[in-house]
Design a protein around this motif. Sequence first.
Motif, short mmCIF file in Angstrom:
data_model
loop_
_atom_site.label_atom_id
_atom_site.label_comp_id
_atom_site.label_asym_id
_atom_site.label_seq_id
_atom_site.Cartn_x
_atom_site.Cartn_y
_atom_site.Cartn_z
N UNK A 212 0.78 -1.22 0.00
CA UNK A 212 0.00 0.00 0.00
C UNK A 212 0.82 1.28 0.00
N UNK A 213 0.05 2.33 0.14
CA UNK A 213 0.63 3.67 0.18
C UNK A 213 0.09 4.40 1.41
N UNK A 214 0.85 4.44 2.50
CA UNK A 214 0.37 5.06 3.74
C UNK A 214 -0.07 6.51 3.58
N UNK A 215 0.55 7.22 2.63
CA UNK A 215 0.21 8.64 2.47
C UNK A 215 -1.14 8.85 1.79
N UNK A 216 -1.86 7.75 1.48
CA UNK A 216 -3.25 7.89 1.01
C UNK A 216 -4.21 8.11 2.18
N UNK A 217 -3.76 7.85 3.41
CA UNK A 217 -4.64 8.00 4.57
C UNK A 217 -5.09 9.46 4.71
N UNK A 218 -6.35 9.65 5.13
CA UNK A 218 -6.80 11.02 5.42
C UNK A 218 -5.88 11.67 6.45
N UNK A 219 -5.76 12.98 6.38
CA UNK A 219 -4.83 13.71 7.24
C UNK A 219 -5.08 13.42 8.72
N UNK A 255 1.90 16.28 5.47
CA UNK A 255 2.17 14.92 5.95
C UNK A 255 3.66 14.68 6.16
N UNK A 256 4.47 15.23 5.28
CA UNK A 256 5.91 15.06 5.44
C UNK A 256 6.42 15.76 6.69
N UNK A 257 5.88 16.93 7.00
CA UNK A 257 6.31 17.65 8.20
C UNK A 257 5.95 16.88 9.47
N UNK A 258 4.76 16.28 9.48
CA UNK A 258 4.34 15.47 10.64
C UNK A 258 5.24 14.24 10.76
N UNK A 259 5.54 13.60 9.62
CA UNK A 259 6.41 12.42 9.63
C UNK A 259 7.80 12.78 10.14
N UNK A 260 8.33 13.90 9.70
CA UNK A 260 9.67 14.33 10.15
C UNK A 260 9.67 14.60 11.66
#
Length: 471
Positions: A212-219, A255-260
């Motif tokens: 899958x692609x985790x970044x498809x999840x709603x924010x 999403x990238x900022x939250x992941x970082x």
Amino acid sequence: MEYKQWREKWLVKSIHYLKMIREDFEKGTGKKVEECRVELIDEELLFFWNESPHPWLKASVATIDPKDVFITLYRLFRSKKLLPALPWGSMQGVRPAKLLQSYLEQGDSMAEGIERIVDRYDVELDRAELLGKVVSSQARVLKGTEGTLGLYLGIPFCPSRCFYCSFSGEVVPKNETEIIDFWQFFKQDLLAAIEWINRSSQNLSTIYIGGGTPTTLPMSIFSELCEMLSTRLDLSKVVDFTLEAGRPETITLEKLLIAKKMGVNRVSVNPQSMHQKTLDGVGRTHRVDDIYQAVKLVRKVQFQSLNMDLIAGLPGESIEDFVYSLEKILLLNPENITIHSLALKKGSTWLENQQVLPDPQVVRQMVEKGRRILLEKEYLPYYLYRQKNSPGHLENIGYSKSGHESLYNIQIMDETHSVIGIGPGAATKKKVKRGKIYNYHFPKDRRSYQRDLEKYLGERQEILNQADRGI
């Protein structure tokens, strides 16, 4: 070994081997595997076509151990010119690095281990030497990580399903209620794993959020997932924290900022090809330009490592097309590049539709040219695995700039550590004494996973709690 057992193993393994080399066998003989029957009479292995009473091939196997069936048949078919020389010879394992590592543990030098692999399995020398480079890289990366844990989280949603894909996954539901329902079950799964990890004496060294692609999840759900991991687990010893964002159209700065902030230090953006005609032809829904925009965002957030994947052998692509894609990716300067050989496995649309595979020699030249280019650019091979149904019986290789290797990839591919799997299709691997691995897989189907999750969590818990008991 009793004669009856010896005989049965020879027959079963012989038929199994024919199926594994189906494409090459059928090309060499002009007949289907199903038209061939195998018999063992007076310790002589006989091959017949259909109901013919006359064997078309025979070999004495009286003194040969059944563990050498594949080696024997490979050499027999090669001697009769029914099989081309295969890059990995008679070797069938998906994790050849484990074999070389076992030789080193027995006291062989690297040169001696490589020689044993070449002599015993007829593996091409350059493949065996490549394996030596991989094992050397792994020794450096694994140093000091003994006894640590890996954690895998599989999110089963993608914007579309690629025609070659066999992973656990589905097109992201249009009804967000389905995603919210899934999240409630996934959260229960994750909390159970977190509880076990926090009770364990083992430190967590890797986390991989894939699918899958985790970044498809709603924010809102993506944010909650990140918060759970960062507040409920001790991430201080995690050295490799990967977010799979393989589909570039799903990547956002937010999403990238939250992941970082959570601690992710490695992000995967996986184009597979840099040709729009190919992307359209394999069922992807993004543009080539989306890849550039996604990489731009990853670099803006300043993650430690960027991984990018390519597939060699996608239908319609020439060797020049593949090299073009690789050169375009190299201009983006990713720290990791993975070269996959196309392999159609159960669950893929192309396998079900009997997609014609590319010429094995073309795929081989793609893989080998890619390797030469990457080695010249000082990318080091650090993990390698093989898949069934790959044209030319080739391999998948992860390359990395020194110091940017993914520990998780080594953990899962070469089974060096225990890994806890979360989500549909996820694998849990419990490493116990003497290199033994207990494997447990959740069902790939999301609905089955949700329906019987309590049962699956109990079974996973049992695997995780297994004592060595002198195994």
